[in-house]
Design an enzyme around this catalytic site. Structure first.
Site, PDB file in Angstrom:
ATOM      1  N   GLY A  17       0.853  -1.188   0.000  1.00 50.12           N
ATOM      2  CA  GLY A  17       0.000   0.000   0.000  1.00 50.12           C
ATOM      3  C   GLY A  17       0.890   1.239   0.000  1.00 50.12           C
ATOM      4  N   ALA A  18       0.329   2.365   0.446  1.00 50.54           N
ATOM      5  CA  ALA A  18       1.095   3.616   0.447  1.00 50.54           C
ATOM      6  C   ALA A  18       2.381   3.469   1.261  1.00 50.54           C
ATOM      7  CB  ALA A  18       0.240   4.737   1.025  1.00 50.54           C
ATOM      8  N   ALA A  19       2.297   2.772   2.404  1.00 53.43           N
ATOM      9  CA  ALA A  19       3.480   2.645   3.264  1.00 53.43           C
ATOM     10  C   ALA A  19       4.544   1.766   2.612  1.00 53.43           C
ATOM     11  CB  ALA A  19       3.070   2.075   4.625  1.00 53.43           C
ATOM     12  N   LYS A  39       0.026  -9.842  -0.748  1.00 53.74           N
ATOM     13  CA  LYS A  39      -0.721 -11.107  -0.758  1.00 53.74           C
ATOM     14  C   LYS A  39      -1.785 -11.113  -1.845  1.00 53.74           C
ATOM     15  CE  LYS A  39      -3.759 -10.180   3.195  1.00 53.74           C
ATOM     16  NZ  LYS A  39      -4.129 -10.665   4.517  1.00 53.74           N
ATOM     17  N   TRP A  49      -8.463   2.324  -2.156  1.00 53.86           N
ATOM     18  CA  TRP A  49      -9.867   2.719  -1.996  1.00 53.86           C
ATOM     19  C   TRP A  49     -10.047   4.043  -1.273  1.00 53.86           C
ATOM     20  CZ3 TRP A  49     -12.677  -0.066  -5.090  1.00 53.86           C
ATOM     21  CH2 TRP A  49     -12.167  -1.301  -5.478  1.00 53.86           C
ATOM     22  N   GLN A  51     -10.608   7.688  -0.501  1.00 55.67           N
ATOM     23  CA  GLN A  51     -11.285   8.635  -1.388  1.00 55.67           C
ATOM     24  C   GLN A  51     -10.843  10.074  -1.116  1.00 55.67           C
ATOM     25  OE1 GLN A  51     -15.287   7.759  -0.247  1.00 55.67           O
ATOM     26  NE2 GLN A  51     -15.374   5.873  -1.435  1.00 55.67           N
ATOM     27  N   GLU A 122     -11.980  18.903   5.807  1.00 55.12           N
ATOM     28  CA  GLU A 122     -12.800  17.798   6.313  1.00 55.12           C
ATOM     29  C   GLU A 122     -13.089  18.005   7.790  1.00 55.12           C
ATOM     30  OE1 GLU A 122     -10.552  14.285   5.315  1.00 55.12           O
ATOM     31  OE2 GLU A 122     -11.599  14.065   3.407  1.00 55.12           O
ATOM     32  N   HIS A 240     -16.951   3.722  10.564  1.00 56.71           N
ATOM     33  CA  HIS A 240     -17.610   4.706   9.711  1.00 56.71           C
ATOM     34  C   HIS A 240     -19.108   4.520   9.934  1.00 56.71           C
ATOM     35  CE1 HIS A 240     -18.953   6.919   6.233  1.00 56.71           C
ATOM     36  NE2 HIS A 240     -17.744   7.420   6.138  1.00 56.71           N
ATOM     37  N   ARG A 291     -18.893  11.877  13.524  1.00 56.23           N
ATOM     38  CA  ARG A 291     -18.904  10.455  13.139  1.00 56.23           C
ATOM     39  C   ARG A 291     -19.168   9.475  14.274  1.00 56.23           C
ATOM     40  NH1 ARG A 291     -13.763   8.619   9.440  1.00 56.23           N
ATOM     41  NH2 ARG A 291     -14.557   9.562   7.552  1.00 56.23           N
ATOM     42  N   HIS A 352     -13.572   0.740  10.075  1.00 60.19           N
ATOM     43  CA  HIS A 352     -12.956   1.537   9.008  1.00 60.19           C
ATOM     44  C   HIS A 352     -11.445   1.680   9.171  1.00 60.19           C
ATOM     45  CE1 HIS A 352     -13.037   4.426   5.808  1.00 60.19           C
ATOM     46  NE2 HIS A 352     -12.679   5.432   6.561  1.00 60.19           N
ATOM     47  N   ARG A 387      -8.746   8.881  15.157  1.00 55.84           N
ATOM     48  CA  ARG A 387      -7.971   9.406  14.028  1.00 55.84           C
ATOM     49  C   ARG A 387      -8.647  10.630  13.422  1.00 55.84           C
ATOM     50  NH1 ARG A 387      -8.243   7.867   7.882  1.00 55.84           N
ATOM     51  NH2 ARG A 387     -10.384   7.471   8.497  1.00 55.84           N
ATOM     52  N   SER A 392      -4.231   9.398   7.980  1.00 63.46           N
ATOM     53  CA  SER A 392      -3.649   8.054   7.889  1.00 63.46           C
ATOM     54  C   SER A 392      -2.728   7.891   6.693  1.00 63.46           C
ATOM     55  CB  SER A 392      -4.735   6.986   7.889  1.00 63.46           C
ATOM     56  OG  SER A 392      -5.843   7.412   7.182  1.00 63.46           O
ATOM     57  N   LEU A 393      -3.130   8.408   5.534  1.00 59.28           N
ATOM     58  CA  LEU A 393      -2.204   8.305   4.396  1.00 59.28           C
ATOM     59  C   LEU A 393      -0.948   9.122   4.691  1.00 59.28           C
ATOM     60  CD1 LEU A 393      -4.682   8.448   1.373  1.00 59.28           C
ATOM     61  CD2 LEU A 393      -3.220   6.534   2.019  1.00 59.28           C
TER      62      LEU A 393
HETATM   63  C1  LIG Z   1     -12.849   3.118   1.867  1.00 56.89           C
HETATM   64  C2  LIG Z   1     -11.691   3.781   2.559  1.00 56.89           C
HETATM   65  C3  LIG Z   1     -11.497   5.149   2.421  1.00 56.89           C
HETATM   66  C4  LIG Z   1     -10.407   5.770   3.061  1.00 56.89           C
HETATM   67  N1  LIG Z   1     -10.175   7.113   2.853  1.00 56.89           N
HETATM   68  C5  LIG Z   1      -9.065   7.695   3.381  1.00 56.89           C
HETATM   69  C6  LIG Z   1      -8.724   9.048   3.076  1.00 56.89           C
HETATM   70  O1  LIG Z   1      -9.415   9.727   2.325  1.00 56.89           O
HETATM   71  N2  LIG Z   1      -7.594   9.555   3.637  1.00 56.89           N
HETATM   72  C7  LIG Z   1      -6.781   8.845   4.479  1.00 56.89           C
HETATM   73  O2  LIG Z   1      -5.769   9.376   4.955  1.00 56.89           O
HETATM   74  N3  LIG Z   1      -7.080   7.566   4.756  1.00 56.89           N
HETATM   75  C8  LIG Z   1      -8.177   6.974   4.232  1.00 56.89           C
HETATM   76  N4  LIG Z   1      -8.455   5.662   4.520  1.00 56.89           N
HETATM   77  C9  LIG Z   1      -7.486   4.896   5.340  1.00 56.89           C
HETATM   78  C10 LIG Z   1      -6.240   4.614   4.493  1.00 56.89           C
HETATM   79  O3  LIG Z   1      -6.636   4.298   3.188  1.00 56.89           O
HETATM   80  C11 LIG Z   1      -5.419   3.463   5.067  1.00 56.89           C
HETATM   81  O4  LIG Z   1      -5.171   3.681   6.424  1.00 56.89           O
HETATM   82  C12 LIG Z   1      -4.070   3.362   4.347  1.00 56.89           C
HETATM   83  O5  LIG Z   1      -4.267   3.284   2.955  1.00 56.89           O
HETATM   84  C13 LIG Z   1      -3.288   2.143   4.827  1.00 56.89           C
HETATM   85  O6  LIG Z   1      -2.164   2.001   4.007  1.00 56.89           O
HETATM   86  P1  LIG Z   1      -1.086   0.860   4.311  1.00 56.89           P
HETATM   87  O7  LIG Z   1       0.013   1.036   3.329  1.00 56.89           O
HETATM   88  O8  LIG Z   1      -0.757   0.870   5.744  1.00 56.89           O
HETATM   89  O9  LIG Z   1      -1.880  -0.499   4.044  1.00 56.89           O
HETATM   90  P2  LIG Z   1      -2.787  -0.980   2.820  1.00 56.89           P
HETATM   91  O10 LIG Z   1      -2.932   0.058   1.773  1.00 56.89           O
HETATM   92  O11 LIG Z   1      -4.019  -1.541   3.404  1.00 56.89           O
HETATM   93  O12 LIG Z   1      -1.917  -2.150   2.182  1.00 56.89           O
HETATM   94  C14 LIG Z   1      -1.686  -3.354   2.871  1.00 56.89           C
HETATM   95  C15 LIG Z   1      -0.803  -4.229   2.010  1.00 56.89           C
HETATM   96  O13 LIG Z   1      -0.328  -5.321   2.766  1.00 56.89           O
HETATM   97  C16 LIG Z   1      -0.474  -6.522   2.045  1.00 56.89           C
HETATM   98  N5  LIG Z   1      -0.542  -7.606   3.028  1.00 56.89           N
HETATM   99  C17 LIG Z   1      -1.342  -7.715   4.119  1.00 56.89           C
HETATM  100  N6  LIG Z   1      -1.077  -8.846   4.797  1.00 56.89           N
HETATM  101  C18 LIG Z   1      -0.075  -9.473   4.130  1.00 56.89           C
HETATM  102  C19 LIG Z   1       0.632 -10.688   4.315  1.00 56.89           C
HETATM  103  N7  LIG Z   1       0.374 -11.520   5.336  1.00 56.89           N
HETATM  104  N8  LIG Z   1       1.589 -11.017   3.429  1.00 56.89           N
HETATM  105  C20 LIG Z   1       1.869 -10.217   2.375  1.00 56.89           C
HETATM  106  N9  LIG Z   1       1.222  -9.051   2.144  1.00 56.89           N
HETATM  107  C21 LIG Z   1       0.267  -8.686   3.012  1.00 56.89           C
HETATM  108  C22 LIG Z   1      -1.712  -6.315   1.204  1.00 56.89           C
HETATM  109  O14 LIG Z   1      -1.727  -7.194   0.117  1.00 56.89           O
HETATM  110  C23 LIG Z   1      -1.492  -4.845   0.795  1.00 56.89           C
HETATM  111  O15 LIG Z   1      -0.602  -4.801  -0.284  1.00 56.89           O
HETATM  112  C24 LIG Z   1      -9.538   5.019   3.887  1.00 56.89           C
HETATM  113  C25 LIG Z   1      -9.739   3.646   4.032  1.00 56.89           C
HETATM  114  C26 LIG Z   1     -10.797   3.028   3.377  1.00 56.89           C
HETATM  115  C27 LIG Z   1     -10.978   1.553   3.531  1.00 56.89           C
END
Ligand SMILES: Cc1cc2nc3c(=O)[nH]c(=O)nc-3n(C[C@H](O)[C@H](O)[C@H](O)COP(=O)(O)OP(=O)(O)OC[C@H]3O[C@@H](n4cnc5c(N)ncnc54)[C@H](O)[C@@H]3O)c2cc1C
Length: 534
Positions: A17-19, A39, A49, A51, A122, A240, A291, A352, A387, A392-393
């Site tokens: 993901g972003a991280a 995965k 996802w 937005q 927001e 949410h 919320r 959420h 939060r 979070s992003l």
């Molecule tokens: C519908 C929705 C809307 C949102 N809107 C916003 C917003 O507008 N602004 C904001 O700041 N935040 C928003 N959020 C929250 C934000 O999107 C998330 O907190 C953030 O994207 C998390 O990023 P991440 O990189 O930590 O993990 P993720 O983007 O969730 O990525 C997780 C990754 O880990 C991998 N993974 C997981 N387990 C394993 C494993 N065991 N082995 C190998 N790979 C694995 C997955 O395949 C994926 O690639 C929203 C969330 C949702 C669901």
């Protein structure tokens, strides 16, 4: 570069993901060799996802102090102020970095107040500070970074690879790599690495209703816990208030903008039609209350009346207004046979965001040497008990950068990992009881929703603890005897995460932020994080 064959990596990044992707690119651009595991497909996870957008201080009327203040207020006294300052100060540089990578954000019209980027505002933010790419910010970030990672010569990308467990030298408290299941071949291998970054996202699938995709099963939190890391603030799960309740549609968010434009929350009559409004009984702001108050009121009514959902009604507005303002929600509901210009929308609150997670410091380091955590998997102290929207992003980007910066400095001093013990496949046979996994999965998510949801009581938490315990034993037994599958790995992690949430919720004998219990409705004068030590 895509590959199915990774025996070792300098840095192993679990999650794309972003991280995960921003850490990978930062390291690769500094000449380090990394391997990114997802995965699912590379461009997946919650990031895709998201937005709304990403918060950062960019408006000339805004300030770091104001963003810090807004974050601390949302966090209900539990934020770590150093982590908040650290994150907010680094926000603008992270947005700049994303733009350099090619992410296209919505631009300001006519250079509003000298700004290039259009900034929205927001709930909870005192200024306009949300950078966005129309209403699909996550998609813009995720697809741009994924394309760059795939073509970078220093990055090996491995899709459909599920990390099962971290491999740790317990005596030295040092990470050595991870066991990975290849979903396509069913093979399990031990991947060696000098360092591992957990970027596996949140644990919101532990609840029956969630806005997250199925993969959000808290794998990183459970793996880190088993590896000996502390986990904190797991009781603070953000719900949410309104996602669509429909048997053919999961995880579809009904934006708060509907309530902003006059949609009313109503109880369903026995024939399914819209009955009385209920929000005025809970808050004088009615549907426009924050919320967590709206989510709590819906939960209260659902439990009180034993109903499966409530109704969100915007059908009193002209049809053209609804088409114009909410085209995608209108279209999505219509595809399910629901015309929101004429009938109310069945909605439920949904899990959420996971505020807690693996404890890290400001360099994203965990308790195990060489193991880092960034993004929703981590508990950096930024969110505290709740939060602030779009933080979070921002956290993903800032702490991925911090992890990369630290690793660039530390990698030359980290020892090469030794040869690893291969996965023992001799004792496992294939199970013909996949139904056990799916039943346990549903049972866990249902009682977490019923007993550990938005409004808690000690009695319900103890009941959940008992059920988690029984289920955990059954799942561990199953895990020991049968061939490991993707779904079994997720179920094992979900039950661990459920246990951590329940334990944390029981330890907090007050109500604060997202944790509300009718047995302890007061908020204590002194705020303390809930830190669980394995
Ligand atoms: C519908 C929705 C809307 C949102 N809107 C916003 C917003 O507008 N602004 C904001 O700041 N935040 C928003 N959020 C929250 C934000 O999107 C998330 O907190 C953030 O994207 C998390 O990023 P991440 O990189 O930590 O993990 P993720 O983007 O969730 O990525 C997780 C990754 O880990 C991998 N993974 C997981 N387990 C394993 C494993 N065991 N082995 C190998 N790979 C694995 C997955 O395949 C994926 O690639 C929203 C969330 C949702 C669901």
């Amino acid at each position: 570069m895509k590959s199915n064959d990774v025996a070792s990596a300098e840095v192993l990044i679990l999650g794309s993901g972003a991280a995960g992707l921003s850490a990978a690119l930062r390291l690769a651009q500094a000449g380090r060799k990394v391997c990114v595991i997802s995965k699912g497909t590379l461009a997946g996870g919650s990031t895709l996802w998201a937005q709304g957008g990403i918060s950062a201080v960019l408006d000339e009327d805004d300030s770091v102090e104001a963003h810090v203040r807004d974050t601390l207020i949302a966090g209900a006294g539990l934020c770590d102020e150093a982590a908040v300052n650290f994150t907010v100060e680094r926000g603008p540089a992270c947005i700049e970095w994303l733009i350099e990578q090619g992410v296209v954000f919505t631009q300001a019209e006519g250079e509003e107040r000298g700004q290039r980027l259009h900034l929205t505002r927001e709930g909870g933010h005192s200024h306009r500070r949300i950078v966005h790419a129309a209403d699909a910010t996550g998609r813009a970030v995720e697809t741009t970074l994924a394309a760059l990672a795939e073509s970078h010569p220093n990055i090996v990308v491995r899709e459909q690879g599920v990390a099962i467990d971290l491999i740790v030298d317990r005596a030295a408290r040092r990470v050595l790599g991870a066991y990975l299941l290849d979903r396509r071949s069913g093979r399990i291998e031990a991947v060696r690495a000098k360092a591992v970054i957990l970027a596996t996202g949140g644990a919101n699938q532990v609840y029956l209703y969630s806005t997250n995709q199925f993969g959000a099963s808290g794998d990183g939190i459970a793996m880190a816990w088993r590896a000996g890391c502390r986990v904190a603030n797991m009781e603070f799960m953000q719900f949410h208030p309104t996602s669509l309740y429909h048997r053919d549609s999961r995880s579809f968010l009904i934006s708060e903008a509907l309530r902003g434009e006059g949609a009313l929350l109503k109880l369903p009559n026995a024939d399914g039609s819209a009955g009385d409004r209920f929000m005025p009984r809970f808050d004088e702001r009615g549907e426009l209350a924050p919320r967590d108050i709206v989510a709590r009121a819906i939960d209260h009514e659902m439990k009180r009346l034993g109903i499966k959902h409530v109704l969100l009604d915007i059908s009193h507005k002209p049809a053209e207004f609804i088409h114009e303002h909410f085209p995608s929600i209108h279209q999505h509901c219509l595809s399910l046979g629901l015309d929101i210009t004429r009938e109310p929308i069945p909605v439920v609150p949904s899990a959420h965001f996971t505020c807690g997670g693996v404890v890290t410091d400001l360099r994203a380091r965990t308790d195990v040497q060489g193991l880092y955590a960034a993004g929703e998997v981590a508990c950096t102290g930024l969110h505290g008990a709740n939060r602030l929207a779009s933080n979070s992003l921002l956290e993903c980007l800032v702490f991925a950068d911090a992890a990369a910066e630290d690793l660039i400095r530390e990698l030359p001093h980290l020892p090469e990992p030794p040869a690893l013990k291969p996965w023992d496949e001799s004792r496992v046979s294939s199970s013909d009881e996949d139904v056990v996994v799916s039943h346990n999965w549903l049972e866990l998510r249902t009682f977490m929703w019923d007993y550990v949801g938005i409004v808690r009581t000690s009695k319900r938490l103890l009941r959940a603890q008992h059920r988690v315990d029984l289920l955990r034993r059954e799942i561990v037994e199953f895990y020991r005897h049968y061939r490991v599958t993707h779904h079994l790995i997720e179920l094992r992690n979900l039950v661990t995460v459920a246990e951590l949430i329940v334990r944390s919720a029981l330890e907090r004998r007050e109500s604060r932020g997202l944790h509300f219990t009718t047995d302890f409705p007061q908020t204590d004068a002194v705020a303390k994080p809930t830190i669980l030590v394995p």
